[in-house]
Design an enzyme around this catalytic site. Structure first.
Site, short mmCIF file in Angstrom:
data_model
loop_
_atom_site.label_atom_id
_atom_site.label_comp_id
_atom_site.label_asym_id
_atom_site.label_seq_id
_atom_site.Cartn_x
_atom_site.Cartn_y
_atom_site.Cartn_z
N ARG A 158 -6.54 -44.05 -5.89
CA ARG A 158 -7.02 -42.86 -6.61
C ARG A 158 -7.76 -43.25 -7.88
NH1 ARG A 158 -2.47 -41.16 -3.79
NH2 ARG A 158 -3.18 -39.80 -2.11
N ASP A 187 -6.60 -45.19 0.65
CA ASP A 187 -6.29 -43.77 0.80
C ASP A 187 -7.60 -43.01 0.97
OD1 ASP A 187 -4.90 -41.14 0.54
OD2 ASP A 187 -3.27 -42.38 -0.18
N HIS A 261 -4.68 -40.00 5.77
CA HIS A 261 -5.06 -40.53 4.45
C HIS A 261 -6.12 -41.62 4.61
CE1 HIS A 261 -2.40 -38.50 1.59
NE2 HIS A 261 -1.44 -38.58 2.50
N GLU A 326 1.88 -37.20 5.95
CA GLU A 326 0.90 -36.13 5.71
C GLU A 326 -0.34 -36.28 6.59
OE1 GLU A 326 1.92 -35.09 1.07
OE2 GLU A 326 0.44 -36.65 1.44
N TYR A 417 9.38 -40.47 -8.56
CA TYR A 417 7.92 -40.51 -8.67
C TYR A 417 7.56 -40.52 -10.15
CZ TYR A 417 6.57 -39.96 -3.75
OH TYR A 417 6.34 -40.17 -2.41
N PHE A 418 7.18 -41.68 -10.65
CA PHE A 418 6.90 -41.83 -12.08
C PHE A 418 5.54 -41.26 -12.47
CE2 PHE A 418 9.95 -45.58 -13.21
CZ PHE A 418 11.01 -44.81 -12.80
N TRP A 466 1.92 -43.00 -8.56
CA TRP A 466 0.66 -42.50 -8.01
C TRP A 466 -0.30 -42.23 -9.16
CZ3 TRP A 466 0.51 -42.98 -2.91
CH2 TRP A 466 1.72 -42.99 -2.20
#
Length: 751
Positions: A158, A187, A261, A326, A417-418, A466
């Protein structure tokens, strides 16, 4: 390897060999060692007289690098140093463990290099440096890890981070005795790994038109959005990073996403996309694209095997992560080749086709003596015993995997999830949804629902980073610290200590981060409102939990708390409707956030219901009674499908009012319903409509709660049905137009 049940214990019984006296003199160590015996006195040195020796030269090199950064000192090497790192082969020290003894000198022993590395990290924390004097308490430590997999994940798709930044991330891991680096390389938003047989993966797939992620730009995190953005790692750079990690006892697990993805790969090589699926672009936003490999083309699997072959050459570790989460399957259903594949393989639906896809890749990896690991969606359809699962949608996937005999890494979205913010400061980078230091530290990493004889299948824990909302490395650092201390202790230490104990050690450690130039996140003033319902007695017990020891003030009528409001001292029972607001005040009298929770003891409170379409595991509304638990603000989430539920009131009851509440947050892919219908029934078979709302598809991107209250002539019924239609796909004006939309509801209120 040591796999033990996580328990919360009192400080007096924490360290196996610590006495009460020693617990009172708590050492400032994170993660806390398994066994500590403290002795009286300190060993003191003049810096000029302190030398170091080691059976592993790199241990000295790394320790000196760290001491130089933190204190500006470098210890000279000598054949008989006052600090001695020694490898021993007597079988008394577990894998990755070490013994550290301080009396008239300092001796650190281990059976392998990794133990010496970790012993050095403990030594680094024990040293007190004042001017030219160094002191260290006299003691003996025997230490070893709780879990074999102590992981951190880093998403570079990302937003791209260079070799120097990846190495810095690895340095932070070894400081905290973490040993598994999950590298999210590909991704929808970018392909970051050079594959020589397919050069367009990086020539085209590594670049998008803009920096993108408008949510970041609105917060001022992105500097520009006017030119192509991206980057990738050459194979030479990857080998350099793999070697760097290996020196630090860190195994890299690469993630090559499939079958979903995969937009970046399919933009580069559209021949592996379904022929009738339309055009793709490399995404500039978060979410899930339609980029899914065609399951019907044999060439798809040849392409993926070629990619995986080069990946395995670069990464020598046991595991290859294939994602598997997903995956939109609409293109498969419309693709003649995919439908033919379903027929040939006896797949009854698109979900079984994905199972075929994953199984085929799994067999290829097994043939090359590698193990497949993926997100918990890969459980659908079953897996070979060699495969492992990452449970991210809560803990349900981990429970299911362990019960089936699959190894599992626990990494639930909340709290691991940080990328979620750790405080409520307006300038904090990160994804909406708070996950505090305390949340991470106190979360039970081995669910008690896993049978005792299956708990050894929980091979570790992992926190995930993420990068959608973190375009710069300083944002990564801010969200990593201090929460990495919590995941490190959960992963390493045999028992979780009292929160106050851990909080004090974190506070004492923060100055060392500042010496290293790390801008860490602020410990939150957030007050978490925990509610334990008593459905039989129509009441609930409330407990307020905070990180800081500051006084908590609260109200029950929805008014803003002040320093004159009720002071929270202990859990209390509610048996009437309330709108709770609670907060802590900062030292200057201000507050950063007021927590709130509405509780309504309506007629359907605690009543069972059935959902026609299952909610996502990670959005369960807080448990079994997620839509009838009386709490507003904790949602049940369903993707693409309606929320269609029937409540059983248990016996005929007179009702005249129904209200349902939904979240509208379009930029998070969450839309209010386009239609809501209420029905009632005496027998559960014949239903009568009592209200209908048709708001249509929202054209607003404003975050809000939309609700649909209906009053009607009193009627005596046992069953209440609510059908809320999902918009299905994001509308044309949305950045993710065509992507699957979510429908979130937090409560159905019946009066």
């Amino acid at each position: 390897m040591r796999f033990k049940q996580l328990i919360v214990v009192l400080a007096a019984i924490l360290a196996v060999s610590c006495s009460k006296k020693n617990d009172e003199a708590m050492l400032n160590l994170i993660p806390y060692p398994a066994e500590v015996q403290q002795h009286s006195g300190q060993l003191e040195f003049n810096i000029n007289n302190l030398s170091i020796a080691s059976d592993e030269a790199f241990v000295i090199q790394l320790l000196n690098k760290q001491l130089s950064a933190e204190y500006g000192i470098k210890l000279p090497v000598a054949d008989k140093g006052m600090i001695h790192f020694s490898l021993v082969q007597d079988g008394s020290i577990p894998s990755e463990g070490y013994r550290l003894r301080v009396d008239n000198s300092i001796l650190i022993e281990a059976s392998e290099k990794s133990g010496l590395l970790y012993g050095a990290q403990t030594l680094r924390q024990l040293l007190s440096v004042k001017g030219d004097k160094i002191s260290i308490p006299k003691l003996e430590i025997t230490d070893y890890p709780r879990f074999a997999w102590r992981g951190m994940h880093f998403d570079v798709s990302r937003h791209f981070f260079g070799v120097k930044e990846v190495k810095q991330f690895l340095d932070y891991m070894v400081m905290n005795k973490l040993n598994t680096f999950h590298w999210h390389l590909v991704d929808d938003q970018g392909w970051r790994l050079e594959i020589k047989k397919y050069p367009k993966l990086t020539e085209l797939g590594a670049w998008r038109n803009n920096v993108g992620f408008t949510a970041n730009q609105e917060k001022g995190l992105n500097k520009k959005n006017t030119e192509p953005y991206g980057g990738y790692y050459t194979q030479a750079e990857v080998r350099e990073i793999v070697a760097y990690a290996s020196e630090r006892n860190i195994t890299i697990v690469p993630e090559i996403e499939l079958p979903g993805h995969s937009a970046a790969a399919l933009v580069a090589y559209p021949e592996y996309y379904c022929n009738n699926a339309g055009e793709l672009e490399i995404w500039e936003q978060a979410g899930v694209s339609a980029g899914v490999y065609c399951a019907g083309k044999e060439s798809t699997f040849q392409f993926l095997e070629d990619v995986l072959a080069e990946t395995m050459e670069l990464f020598p570790g046991e595991f290859i992560h294939i994602g598997g989460d997903e995956t939109p399957k609409d293109t498969w259903l419309a693709c003649p080749e995919c439908r033919q594949r379903m027929k040939e393989e006896g797949a009854h639906d698109e979900h079984e086709l994905q199972s075929y896809f994953v199984h085929r890749i799994e067999k290829y990896l097994n043939k090359h003596n590698r193990r497949l690991i993926g997100w918990d969606e890969i459980l659908d359809g079953g897996l070979a015993q060699s495969a492992a699962v990452m449970s991210w949608r809560g803990v349900a996937g981990g429970i299911k995997a362990a019960e089936a005999g699959q190894d599992v890494v626990m990494t639930p979205m909340f709290p691991y999830y940080f990328n979620h913010t750790q405080n409520h400061l307006s300038n904090s980078p990160g994804h909406p949804g708070i996950s505090t230091l305390r949340d991470v530290y106190t979360f039970p990493s081995i669910p008690t629902d896993i049978p005792a004889d299956k708990r050894h299948h929980v091979i570790g824990v992992q926190a995930n980073m993420w990068s959608e909302y973190m375009p710069e490395f300083k944002h990564i650092e801010y969200n990593l610290f201090p929460r990495v201390f919590a995941i490190a202790e959960v992963a390493w230490s045999p028992a979780i200590r009292e929160w106050d104990d851990f909080y004090a050690r974190v506070n004492n450690t923060l100055p060392s981060l500042e010496k290293l130039g790390i801008k860490h996140g602020d410990i939150s003033y957030h007050v978490r409102i925990n509610v334990e319902p008593d459905y039989e007695n129509k009441s609930a017990t409330l407990e307020f939990v905070s990180e800081r020891p500051n006084t908590i003030y609260y109200t029950k009528d929805g008014s803003e708390p002040t320093s004159q409001s009720t002071v929270y001292n202990a859990p209390f029972v509610l048996n009437e409707d309330a709108h709770i607001k609670a907060c802590q005040f900062k030292e200057d009298g201000s507050t950063t956030f007021v927590s709130e929770k509405e509780i309504i003891f309506h007629k359907a409170f605690g009543k069972p219901y059935e959902l026609k379409y299952a909610h996502a595991p990670q959005y369960d509304g807080g448990g079994k009674y997620g839509l009838t638990n009386g709490f507003l603000g904790v949602e049940v989430g369903v993707e693409e499908k309606p929320i269609d539920l029937t409540i059983d009131m248990g016996k005929p009851s007179e009702i005249s009012y129904i209200n349902s509440r939904f979240k509208n947050a379009p930029m998070s892919w969450v839309f209010g319903p386009k239609k809501v219908r209420y029905e009632v029934s005496e027998d559960g078979s014949t239903f009568t409509e009592v209200a209908l709302f048709e708001p249509g598809v929202t054209e607003s991107d404003v975050n809000e709660i939309v609700q649909y209250p209906a009053e009607f002539t009193p009627v005596k019924v046992q069953y209440v049905r609510i059908i809320a239609e999902n918009v299905g796909l994001c509308p044309v004006w949305h950045p993710a137009a065509g992507g699957k939309a979510w429908l979130f509801s937090d409560e159905v209120i019946v009066k």
